[in-house]
Design an enzyme around this catalytic site. Structure first.
Site, PDB file in Angstrom:
ATOM      1  N   LYS A  29      -5.516  -2.653 -11.190  1.00 53.44           N
ATOM      2  CA  LYS A  29      -6.867  -2.232 -10.448  1.00 53.44           C
ATOM      3  C   LYS A  29      -8.056  -2.401 -11.258  1.00 53.44           C
ATOM      4  O   LYS A  29      -8.002  -2.724 -12.713  1.00 53.44           O
ATOM      5  CB  LYS A  29      -6.611  -0.431 -10.194  1.00 53.44           C
ATOM      6  CG  LYS A  29      -5.418  -0.581  -9.142  1.00 53.44           C
ATOM      7  CD  LYS A  29      -5.325   0.947  -8.662  1.00 53.44           C
ATOM      8  CE  LYS A  29      -4.203   1.502  -7.788  1.00 53.44           C
ATOM      9  NZ  LYS A  29      -4.194   2.688  -7.573  1.00 53.44           N
ATOM     10  N   TYR A  69      -4.385  -0.488   2.525  1.00 52.51           N
ATOM     11  CA  TYR A  69      -4.207   1.074   2.248  1.00 52.51           C
ATOM     12  C   TYR A  69      -4.345   1.708   3.652  1.00 52.51           C
ATOM     13  O   TYR A  69      -4.613   2.893   3.888  1.00 52.51           O
ATOM     14  CB  TYR A  69      -5.313   1.591   1.350  1.00 52.51           C
ATOM     15  CG  TYR A  69      -5.100   1.774  -0.132  1.00 52.51           C
ATOM     16  CD1 TYR A  69      -3.649   1.969  -0.611  1.00 52.51           C
ATOM     17  CD2 TYR A  69      -5.847   1.068  -1.028  1.00 52.51           C
ATOM     18  CE1 TYR A  69      -3.714   1.917  -1.870  1.00 52.51           C
ATOM     19  CE2 TYR A  69      -5.639   0.901  -2.315  1.00 52.51           C
ATOM     20  CZ  TYR A  69      -4.520   1.448  -2.901  1.00 52.51           C
ATOM     21  OH  TYR A  69      -4.110   1.186  -4.077  1.00 52.51           O
ATOM     22  N   ASN A 132      -5.788   5.242 -11.861  1.00 50.75           N
ATOM     23  CA  ASN A 132      -4.381   5.181 -12.263  1.00 50.75           C
ATOM     24  C   ASN A 132      -3.889   3.709 -12.630  1.00 50.75           C
ATOM     25  O   ASN A 132      -2.715   3.469 -12.523  1.00 50.75           O
ATOM     26  CB  ASN A 132      -3.525   5.913 -11.438  1.00 50.75           C
ATOM     27  CG  ASN A 132      -3.293   5.251 -10.028  1.00 50.75           C
ATOM     28  OD1 ASN A 132      -4.170   4.454  -9.794  1.00 50.75           O
ATOM     29  ND2 ASN A 132      -2.402   5.972  -9.297  1.00 50.75           N
ATOM     30  N   HIS A 135      -1.054  -0.900  -9.357  1.00 50.67           N
ATOM     31  CA  HIS A 135      -0.653  -0.455  -7.817  1.00 50.67           C
ATOM     32  C   HIS A 135       0.902  -1.324  -8.078  1.00 50.67           C
ATOM     33  O   HIS A 135       0.795  -2.456  -8.547  1.00 50.67           O
ATOM     34  CB  HIS A 135      -1.273  -1.184  -6.887  1.00 50.67           C
ATOM     35  CG  HIS A 135      -0.612  -1.400  -5.613  1.00 50.67           C
ATOM     36  ND1 HIS A 135      -0.533  -0.225  -4.361  1.00 50.67           N
ATOM     37  CD2 HIS A 135       0.011  -2.262  -4.830  1.00 50.67           C
ATOM     38  CE1 HIS A 135       0.087  -0.433  -3.641  1.00 50.67           C
ATOM     39  NE2 HIS A 135       0.441  -1.780  -3.605  1.00 50.67           N
ATOM     40  N   GLU A 146       2.157  -6.620   1.758  1.00 52.30           N
ATOM     41  CA  GLU A 146       1.450  -6.752   0.830  1.00 52.30           C
ATOM     42  C   GLU A 146       1.225  -8.296   0.252  1.00 52.30           C
ATOM     43  O   GLU A 146       0.401  -8.796   0.287  1.00 52.30           O
ATOM     44  CB  GLU A 146       1.662  -5.671  -0.393  1.00 52.30           C
ATOM     45  CG  GLU A 146       1.483  -4.272   0.285  1.00 52.30           C
ATOM     46  CD  GLU A 146       1.724  -3.159  -0.840  1.00 52.30           C
ATOM     47  OE1 GLU A 146       1.673  -2.069  -0.617  1.00 52.30           O
ATOM     48  OE2 GLU A 146       2.291  -3.329  -1.869  1.00 52.30           O
TER      49      GLU A 146
HETATM   50  P1  ADP Z   1       0.858   4.702  -5.178  1.00 52.44           P
HETATM   51  O1  ADP Z   1      -0.259   3.893  -5.670  1.00 52.44           O
HETATM   52  O2  ADP Z   1       1.633   5.486  -6.417  1.00 52.44           O
HETATM   53  O3  ADP Z   1       1.921   4.091  -4.188  1.00 52.44           O
HETATM   54  P2  ADP Z   1      -0.177   6.322  -2.861  1.00 52.44           P
HETATM   55  O4  ADP Z   1       0.107   5.012  -1.926  1.00 52.44           O
HETATM   56  O5  ADP Z   1       0.281   7.712  -2.467  1.00 52.44           O
HETATM   57  O6  ADP Z   1       0.463   6.218  -4.467  1.00 52.44           O
HETATM   58  O7  ADP Z   1      -1.836   6.442  -3.121  1.00 52.44           O
HETATM   59  C1  ADP Z   1      -2.524   5.107  -3.121  1.00 52.44           C
HETATM   60  C2  ADP Z   1      -3.684   5.311  -4.648  1.00 52.44           C
HETATM   61  O8  ADP Z   1      -4.574   6.362  -3.941  1.00 52.44           O
HETATM   62  C3  ADP Z   1      -2.957   5.911  -5.776  1.00 52.44           C
HETATM   63  O9  ADP Z   1      -2.325   5.000  -6.638  1.00 52.44           O
HETATM   64  C4  ADP Z   1      -4.184   6.434  -6.405  1.00 52.44           C
HETATM   65  O10 ADP Z   1      -5.161   5.441  -6.923  1.00 52.44           O
HETATM   66  C5  ADP Z   1      -5.027   6.950  -4.789  1.00 52.44           C
HETATM   67  N1  ADP Z   1      -4.576   8.605  -4.762  1.00 52.44           N
HETATM   68  C6  ADP Z   1      -3.604   8.858  -4.539  1.00 52.44           C
HETATM   69  N2  ADP Z   1      -3.566  10.293  -4.344  1.00 52.44           N
HETATM   70  C7  ADP Z   1      -4.850  10.731  -4.749  1.00 52.44           C
HETATM   71  C8  ADP Z   1      -5.380  11.903  -4.975  1.00 52.44           C
HETATM   72  N3  ADP Z   1      -4.842  13.098  -4.624  1.00 52.44           N
HETATM   73  N4  ADP Z   1      -6.906  11.875  -5.455  1.00 52.44           N
HETATM   74  C9  ADP Z   1      -7.492  10.626  -5.650  1.00 52.44           C
HETATM   75  N5  ADP Z   1      -6.927   9.418  -5.730  1.00 52.44           N
HETATM   76  C10 ADP Z   1      -5.491   9.495  -5.082  1.00 52.44           C
END
Ligand code: ADP
Length: 169
Positions: A29, A69, A132, A135, A146
C-alpha cells in the site's frame, strides 16, 4: 517400458506444477512504498520460496479502488480506506506457489497490526489498522478476481524458477 516411465515423469511434473500453482494478489500500500518497505516485503515472499509472477508500481483510479474494496462499501472506514489507497503509488504483485493465498495472509499478519505477531510483515512494520502497509487476497476466489482486476493476462509471467526443484520435493 520407456514410454511408461516417460508418462510417469510427465504426470509427476504436472502434479508438481498443480501442487505449486496457486496464485495470490499481494499489494504494498502507499505507506509501505513511501516507507521503503517494497524490498523487505518482496524478500519475505522470495525467501519463503514463492515465485513472482507479476509486479508493477501503479496509481489506480478511485473507481478501480472502489471496485477492489466493493465488499467493504458499507463499512464506516470505507471512505478513509479509499483515500488512503489513493495517497500514493501502490506496488501490485502476483505471487505463486503452494497454498499461496493462505500462506500469503500468514506472512502479512492480522488485519490489525496490533494483533499481528512479530515476524509477520504487519507485526514488524505497522501499528495502525488504517496504515497496515500491505494487502493480500483472503481466498482463492477473491485472488482470481483481484488478479483479473489489477493485471492484464499478458502481464502474468509463466516460467520455471531455477530454484523450483530445491523448494518442492
Ligand atoms: P484485510 O486487508 O486484512 O483483508 P479487510 O478486508 O477487512 O482486511 O479490510 C481492508 C482494509 O481496510 C484493511 O487492510 C485496512 O487497511 C482497512 N481497515 C479494516 N478495518 C479497519 C478499521 N476498523 N479502521 C480503519 N481501517 C480499517
Amino acid at each position: 517400458l520407456r514410454q511408461a516411465n516417460q508418462s510417469k515423469l510427465e504426470k509427476e511434473k504436472e502434479e508438481a506444477s498443480n501442487m505449486s500453482s496457486e496464485q495470490t494478489f499481494i499489494a504494498i500500500k502507499p505507506d509501505g512504498v513511501q516507507r521503503g518497505l517494497v524490498g523487505p516485503i518482496i524478500t519475505r515472499f522470495e525467501q519463503r520460496g514463492y515465485k513472482l509472477v507479476a509486479m508493477k508500481l501503479v496509481s489506480p483510479s478511485k473507481e478501480h479502488l472502489e471496485k477492489h474494496y466493493e465488499d467493504l462499501a458499507d463499512k464506516p472506514f470505507y471512505k478513509g480506506l479509499v483515500t488512503y489507497m489513493l495517497s500514493g503509488p501502490i506496488c501490485a504483485m502476483v505471487w505463486e506457489g503452494r497454498e499461496a493465498v493462505k500462506t500469503g495472509r500468514t506472512l502479512l499478519g492480522a488485519t490489525n497490526p496490533m494483533a499481528s505477531a512479530p515476524g509477520t510483515i504487519r507485526g514488524d512494520y505497522a501499528i495502525d489498522v488504517g496504515r497496515n502497509v500491505c494487502h493480500g487476497s483472503d481466498a482463492v476466489e477473491s485472488a482470481k478476481k483481484e488478479i483479473d482486476l489489477w493485471f492484464k493476462k499478458e502481464e502474468l509471467m509463466s516460467y520455471k524458477p531455477a530454484n523450483f526443484d530445491w523448494i518442492y520435493e
